[in-house]
Motif scaffolding. Structure first.
Motif, PDB file in Angstrom:
ATOM      1  N   ALA A   1       0.821  -1.224   0.000  1.00 52.89           N
ATOM      2  CA  ALA A   1       0.000   0.000   0.000  1.00 52.89           C
ATOM      3  C   ALA A   1       0.853   1.271   0.000  1.00 52.89           C
ATOM      4  N   PRO A   2       0.277   2.375  -0.499  1.00 53.99           N
ATOM      5  CA  PRO A   2       0.989   3.658  -0.498  1.00 53.99           C
ATOM      6  C   PRO A   2       0.633   4.481   0.751  1.00 53.99           C
ATOM      7  N   TRP A   3       1.126   5.716   0.820  1.00 57.18           N
ATOM      8  CA  TRP A   3       0.912   6.531   2.015  1.00 57.18           C
ATOM      9  C   TRP A   3      -0.240   7.522   1.881  1.00 57.18           C
ATOM     10  N   ASN A   4      -0.754   7.754   0.666  1.00 57.05           N
ATOM     11  CA  ASN A   4      -1.628   8.932   0.511  1.00 57.05           C
ATOM     12  C   ASN A   4      -3.038   8.744   1.059  1.00 57.05           C
TER      13      ASN A   4
ATOM     14  N   LEU B   1      -0.077  -7.777   4.482  1.00 57.24           N
ATOM     15  CA  LEU B   1      -0.175  -6.358   4.101  1.00 57.24           C
ATOM     16  C   LEU B   1       1.125  -5.658   4.450  1.00 57.24           C
ATOM     17  N   LYS B   2       1.663  -4.932   3.443  1.00 57.95           N
ATOM     18  CA  LYS B   2       2.840  -4.078   3.703  1.00 57.95           C
ATOM     19  C   LYS B   2       2.380  -2.633   3.528  1.00 57.95           C
ATOM     20  N   PRO B   3       2.075  -1.949   4.662  1.00 58.19           N
ATOM     21  CA  PRO B   3       1.667  -0.540   4.531  1.00 58.19           C
ATOM     22  C   PRO B   3       2.877   0.348   4.271  1.00 58.19           C
ATOM     23  N   SER B   4       2.613   1.624   3.997  1.00 52.69           N
ATOM     24  CA  SER B   4       3.726   2.515   3.657  1.00 52.69           C
ATOM     25  C   SER B   4       4.485   2.983   4.899  1.00 52.69           C
ATOM     26  N   GLU B   5       5.784   3.045   4.743  1.00 56.30           N
ATOM     27  CA  GLU B   5       6.652   3.534   5.825  1.00 56.30           C
ATOM     28  C   GLU B   5       6.513   5.045   6.007  1.00 56.30           C
TER      29      GLU B   5
ATOM     30  N   THR C   1      12.171  -4.171   3.158  1.00 59.31           N
ATOM     31  CA  THR C   1      11.118  -5.121   3.528  1.00 59.31           C
ATOM     32  C   THR C   1      10.292  -5.488   2.295  1.00 59.31           C
ATOM     33  N   SER C   2       9.931  -4.448   1.519  1.00 60.97           N
ATOM     34  CA  SER C   2       9.158  -4.675   0.299  1.00 60.97           C
ATOM     35  C   SER C   2       9.918  -5.585  -0.659  1.00 60.97           C
ATOM     36  N   THR C   3      11.212  -5.311  -0.793  1.00 65.25           N
ATOM     37  CA  THR C   3      12.049  -6.087  -1.719  1.00 65.25           C
ATOM     38  C   THR C   3      12.077  -7.545  -1.283  1.00 65.25           C
TER      39      THR C   3
ATOM     40  N   PHE D   1      -1.102  -7.536  -5.083  1.00 69.30           N
ATOM     41  CA  PHE D   1      -1.917  -6.348  -5.328  1.00 69.30           C
ATOM     42  C   PHE D   1      -1.100  -5.151  -4.875  1.00 69.30           C
ATOM     43  N   PHE D   2      -0.711  -4.315  -5.830  1.00 65.70           N
ATOM     44  CA  PHE D   2       0.167  -3.183  -5.505  1.00 65.70           C
ATOM     45  C   PHE D   2      -0.522  -1.866  -5.815  1.00 65.70           C
ATOM     46  N   THR D   3      -0.473  -0.928  -4.884  1.00 66.77           N
ATOM     47  CA  THR D   3      -0.919   0.446  -5.144  1.00 66.77           C
ATOM     48  C   THR D   3       0.273   1.361  -4.883  1.00 66.77           C
TER      49      THR D   3
ATOM     50  N   LEU E   1      -2.025  -3.779 -10.587  1.00 65.31           N
ATOM     51  CA  LEU E   1      -1.193  -2.601 -10.336  1.00 65.31           C
ATOM     52  C   LEU E   1      -2.096  -1.379 -10.367  1.00 65.31           C
ATOM     53  N   GLU E   2      -2.242  -0.735  -9.224  1.00 67.11           N
ATOM     54  CA  GLU E   2      -3.030   0.502  -9.134  1.00 67.11           C
ATOM     55  C   GLU E   2      -2.015   1.637  -9.059  1.00 67.11           C
ATOM     56  N   LEU E   3      -1.795   2.303 -10.186  1.00 67.16           N
ATOM     57  CA  LEU E   3      -0.690   3.268 -10.261  1.00 67.16           C
ATOM     58  C   LEU E   3      -1.208   4.701 -10.424  1.00 67.16           C
ATOM     59  N   GLY E   4      -0.310   5.600 -10.747  1.00 63.66           N
ATOM     60  CA  GLY E   4      -0.705   7.017 -10.819  1.00 63.66           C
ATOM     61  C   GLY E   4      -0.616   7.565 -12.232  1.00 63.66           C
ATOM     62  N   GLY E   5      -0.342   8.838 -12.331  1.00 64.04           N
ATOM     63  CA  GLY E   5      -0.217   9.463 -13.648  1.00 64.04           C
ATOM     64  C   GLY E   5      -0.728  10.885 -13.628  1.00 64.04           C
ATOM     65  N   LYS E   6      -0.705  11.524 -14.800  1.00 59.49           N
ATOM     66  CA  LYS E   6      -1.155  12.917 -14.891  1.00 59.49           C
ATOM     67  C   LYS E   6      -2.577  12.950 -15.452  1.00 59.49           C
TER      68      LYS E   6
ATOM     69  N   THR F   1      -3.847  12.867  -4.148  1.00 55.39           N
ATOM     70  CA  THR F   1      -4.859  11.877  -4.523  1.00 55.39           C
ATOM     71  C   THR F   1      -4.496  11.353  -5.905  1.00 55.39           C
ATOM     72  N   CYS F   2      -4.493  10.023  -6.051  1.00 57.68           N
ATOM     73  CA  CYS F   2      -4.071   9.462  -7.341  1.00 57.68           C
ATOM     74  C   CYS F   2      -4.960   9.943  -8.483  1.00 57.68           C
ATOM     75  N   ILE F   3      -6.248  10.203  -8.182  1.00 60.05           N
ATOM     76  CA  ILE F   3      -7.172  10.637  -9.242  1.00 60.05           C
ATOM     77  C   ILE F   3      -7.440  12.144  -9.189  1.00 60.05           C
TER      78      ILE F   3
ATOM     79  N   PRO G   1      -3.810   8.333 -18.695  1.00 63.39           N
ATOM     80  CA  PRO G   1      -3.966   8.701 -17.280  1.00 63.39           C
ATOM     81  C   PRO G   1      -4.921   7.793 -16.510  1.00 63.39           C
ATOM     82  N   LEU G   2      -4.823   7.877 -15.175  1.00 63.09           N
ATOM     83  CA  LEU G   2      -5.704   7.105 -14.308  1.00 63.09           C
ATOM     84  C   LEU G   2      -7.117   7.669 -14.368  1.00 63.09           C
ATOM     85  N   ALA G   3      -7.216   9.016 -14.479  1.00 65.64           N
ATOM     86  CA  ALA G   3      -8.548   9.637 -14.534  1.00 65.64           C
ATOM     87  C   ALA G   3      -8.550  10.730 -15.584  1.00 65.64           C
TER      88      ALA G   3
HETATM   89  P1  NAD Z   1       5.490   4.287  -3.970  1.00 67.02           P
HETATM   90  O1  NAD Z   1       5.430   3.552  -5.259  1.00 67.02           O
HETATM   91  O2  NAD Z   1       6.695   5.078  -3.667  1.00 67.02           O
HETATM   92  O3  NAD Z   1       5.310   3.280  -2.736  1.00 67.02           O
HETATM   93  C1  NAD Z   1       4.233   2.373  -2.657  1.00 67.02           C
HETATM   94  C2  NAD Z   1       4.667   1.178  -1.814  1.00 67.02           C
HETATM   95  O4  NAD Z   1       5.759   0.540  -2.460  1.00 67.02           O
HETATM   96  C3  NAD Z   1       5.111   1.529  -0.406  1.00 67.02           C
HETATM   97  O5  NAD Z   1       4.591   0.575   0.501  1.00 67.02           O
HETATM   98  C4  NAD Z   1       6.632   1.427  -0.477  1.00 67.02           C
HETATM   99  O6  NAD Z   1       7.218   1.001   0.727  1.00 67.02           O
HETATM  100  C5  NAD Z   1       6.854   0.391  -1.562  1.00 67.02           C
HETATM  101  N1  NAD Z   1       8.103   0.639  -2.301  1.00 67.02           N
HETATM  102  C6  NAD Z   1       8.710   1.834  -2.535  1.00 67.02           C
HETATM  103  N2  NAD Z   1       9.819   1.665  -3.262  1.00 67.02           N
HETATM  104  C7  NAD Z   1       9.933   0.333  -3.487  1.00 67.02           C
HETATM  105  C8  NAD Z   1      10.888  -0.473  -4.177  1.00 67.02           C
HETATM  106  N3  NAD Z   1      11.954   0.069  -4.770  1.00 67.02           N
HETATM  107  N4  NAD Z   1      10.690  -1.797  -4.213  1.00 67.02           N
HETATM  108  C9  NAD Z   1       9.602  -2.360  -3.633  1.00 67.02           C
HETATM  109  N5  NAD Z   1       8.682  -1.644  -2.950  1.00 67.02           N
HETATM  110  C10 NAD Z   1       8.839  -0.314  -2.883  1.00 67.02           C
HETATM  111  O7  NAD Z   1       4.162   5.178  -3.928  1.00 67.02           O
HETATM  112  P2  NAD Z   1       3.739   6.225  -2.824  1.00 67.02           P
HETATM  113  O8  NAD Z   1       4.666   7.377  -2.885  1.00 67.02           O
HETATM  114  O9  NAD Z   1       3.521   5.535  -1.531  1.00 67.02           O
HETATM  115  O10 NAD Z   1       2.287   6.652  -3.370  1.00 67.02           O
HETATM  116  C11 NAD Z   1       2.093   7.627  -4.335  1.00 67.02           C
HETATM  117  C12 NAD Z   1       1.871   7.018  -5.707  1.00 67.02           C
HETATM  118  O11 NAD Z   1       0.841   6.057  -5.658  1.00 67.02           O
HETATM  119  C13 NAD Z   1       1.382   8.055  -6.724  1.00 67.02           C
HETATM  120  O12 NAD Z   1       1.999   7.805  -7.951  1.00 67.02           O
HETATM  121  C14 NAD Z   1      -0.115   7.802  -6.813  1.00 67.02           C
HETATM  122  O13 NAD Z   1      -0.709   8.221  -8.010  1.00 67.02           O
HETATM  123  C15 NAD Z   1      -0.157   6.319  -6.664  1.00 67.02           C
HETATM  124  N6  NAD Z   1      -1.447   5.897  -6.148  1.00 67.02           N
HETATM  125  C16 NAD Z   1      -2.265   5.196  -6.965  1.00 67.02           C
HETATM  126  C17 NAD Z   1      -3.523   4.817  -6.519  1.00 67.02           C
HETATM  127  C18 NAD Z   1      -4.480   4.053  -7.378  1.00 67.02           C
HETATM  128  O14 NAD Z   1      -5.496   3.590  -6.837  1.00 67.02           O
HETATM  129  N7  NAD Z   1      -4.241   3.894  -8.653  1.00 67.02           N
HETATM  130  C19 NAD Z   1      -3.921   5.165  -5.233  1.00 67.02           C
HETATM  131  C20 NAD Z   1      -3.047   5.876  -4.437  1.00 67.02           C
HETATM  132  C21 NAD Z   1      -1.807   6.236  -4.897  1.00 67.02           C
END
Ligand code: NAD
Length: 474
Positions: free
Chosen positions: A128-131, A153-157, A188-190, A201-203, A225-230, A259-261, A377-379
């Motif tokens: 999971a990410p931090w946002n 679950l691996k939450p964000s640091e 830890t993630s690695t 499941f990665f966000t 993969l739930e990612l980001g974008g412009k 916010t990702c969107i 883009p995501l949205a």
């Molecule tokens: P990030 O990719 O930096 O980190 C996400 C997770 O991956 C964290 O738990 C982190 O510890 C881990 N991580 C970081 N670097 C890693 C590596 N090298 N190897 C393995 N794991 C690693 O993302 P973030 O900064 O936490 O979140 C912001 C991003 O997430 C933005 O791009 C945003 O758009 C996207 N996002 C997408 C959604 C969606 O639903 N599509 C939702 C929220 C955020």
């Protein structure tokens, strides 16, 4: 690092590796027992999770406030309430969702009874990410449990307080062989990604999404993969400017733009650009006051690294509103930028902060040119009263999901699958789509033995004409 520092680092890494190995072994063993296939057991787990979350409501809000000064209102609506409603939905519908679905038989294989079974993948990893640290950790976790998987679950640091409370909630109600929370950073993630999972499941960011996809490919592990974008926001000249300005200021500066969107930038018809800017300034002041630093409703940037990154993005830009910041407090005011260069860093990477670039257009070609600058883009958002215009935008561009005449709100309907396309992600979830994501759809055909026409068996001589006729009716 000193030799002593390296030694401590290596010992810690070994401890992490051992801890992860223990959890995975325990989860694999539990999954083999078939215990998670029991629907009542899954419902019992989800109910326990719900009860524990409700009992910790105030501590959850405190954690989110401590992480980035998020208000109780935003924490409730965008994290807590969405998690509770996802839990309610899963608890209520699980038996229906999990029931094998009968589908029509094919003439080719008649007679048969054909089914789709929803089967858990097995051992699932959620990163999971931090946002939206509470929501984006728990929402996939809920549906992974509902589908009968074990979960790590691996939450964000970077959202440490929320990660801590997530870990406490999980530890209180689950044993590690069914659900575990592993806190930590990149190492830890690695280490987690080096293991063989049945689903990941990665966000997070597109950059890390590629690392996850590569690690998953090694074991042919399926991924979401739930990612980001412009994400662009296109506004033509038929709109009600005051209403649009309010919605835009809300959608952009909610969660401090993290916010990702969130609309990353605006593309507005050139004739109304100045009016939109004036309406936006008024809307921002009405929501956050003359000085947003004093507002209880305006969160902070998550950490100093991101604050510095954002401050660099606007260094050489034409700031027409806001722009003031207090770096050591991670504060950046709601900021408007006029006509950034498409080649600038601001327009080359996802902004992910309270900065809104405003670009103007005259023709469809101008819009195309700006959007072509970034990947799918995501949205995407379009504001217009002209149906022909909105239809043509929706038809022309690839994007994960979007809204006509509003922002962000598509996230709130669990009947709409949520996910990206191309660089903004693959796969989707929310509500039943989440349950389906964490379930393998196993096709099963049940046939009787009472009839066995000789048609399919050799010798085939003279059977081809009939075969062609059958295929015509399929
Ligand atoms: P990030 O990719 O930096 O980190 C996400 C997770 O991956 C964290 O738990 C982190 O510890 C881990 N991580 C970081 N670097 C890693 C590596 N090298 N190897 C393995 N794991 C690693 O993302 P973030 O900064 O936490 O979140 C912001 C991003 O997430 C933005 O791009 C945003 O758009 C996207 N996002 C997408 C959604 C969606 O639903 N599509 C939702 C929220 C955020």
């Amino acid at each position: 690092m000193t030799p002593f520092g390296t030694l401590v680092y290596n010992i810690n890494l070994l401890k992490i590796m051992q801890h992860i190995a223990n959890i995975i072994n325990a989860q694999k063993a539990l999954y083999k027992t078939q215990k998670t296939k029991d629907l009542s057991y899954r419902i019992q787990l989800l109910k326990a999770l719900k009860k524990e979350i409700i009992s910790k409501e105030l501590s959850i809000f405190d954690a989110l406030h401590n992480d980035f000064k998020k208000s109780v209102f935003e924490s409730y609506v965008s994290e807590y309430a969405l998690v509770i409603s996802e839990l309610n939905l899963a608890i209520k519908n699980l038996k229906k969702w999990a029931k094998p679905k009968r589908v029509r038989a094919s003439l080719l294989t008649f007679p048969s009874k054909d089914y789709i079974y929803k089967e858990p993948y097995g051992n699932v990893l959620v990163i999971a990410p931090w946002n939206y640290p509470f929501l984006l950790g728990l929402e996939p976790l809920i549906m992974a449990i509902a589908a009968g998987n074990t979960v790590v679950l691996k939450p964000s640091e970077h959202a440490q307080h929320t990660s801590k409370i997530l870990s406490e909630i999980i530890k209180t109600i689950f044993t590690e062989d069914i659900v575990a929370c592993v806190q930590g950073g990149v190492e830890t993630s690695t280490e987690l990604l080096a293991q063989k999972w049945d689903y990941i499941f990665f966000t997070g960011s597109t950059h890390v999404g590629k690392i996850v996809a590569k690690a998953a490919a090694k074991h042919l592990t399926p991924v979401t993969l739930e990612l980001g974008g412009k994400s662009p926001c296109i506004i033509d000249d038929t709109v009600n400017l005051n209403l649009i300005a309010k919605r835009l200021a809300w959608g952009k500066f909610f969660n401090c733009g993290q916010t990702c969107i969130a609309p990353d930038y605006v593309i507005v018809k050139s004739q109304i650009k100045e009016q939109l800017i004036e309406a936006l300034k008024k809307a921002i002041i009405k929501m956050y006051g003359e000085n947003a630093q004093k507002s209880d409703d305006f969160p902070r940037v998550i950490n100093n690294t991101h604050t510095l990154r954002l401050s660099n993005l606007i260094k050489n830009e034409n700031v027409i509103f806001g722009g003031n910041m207090v770096i050591d407090q991670n504060y950046i005011a709601p900021t408007l930028i006029d006509e950034p260069n498409l080649e600038s860093p601001l327009m080359s990477e996802e902004t992910f902060g309270p900065i809104l670039p405003i670009l103007s257009y005259n023709t469809h070609h101008d819009i195309e040119n700006i959007i072509a600058n970034s990947q799918k883009p995501l949205a995407l958002y379009v504001f217009s009263k002209n149906k022909k215009f909105t239809d043509s935008i929706l038809k022309t561009y690839n994007f994960g999901g979007g809204v006509v005449n509003d922002l962000l709100v598509h996230f709130g309907n669990h009947r709409l699958p949520f996910g990206g396309i191309g660089a903004s992600g693959m796969g989707n979830y929310h509500g039943k789509y989440g349950f389906d994501t964490f379930s393998h759809h196993k096709s099963v055909m049940k046939r009787g033995t009472w009839i066995d026409p000789s048609f399919r068996y050799p010798p085939y001589k003279s059977k081809i004409t009939l075969l062609k006729k059958i295929f015509k009716y399929l």
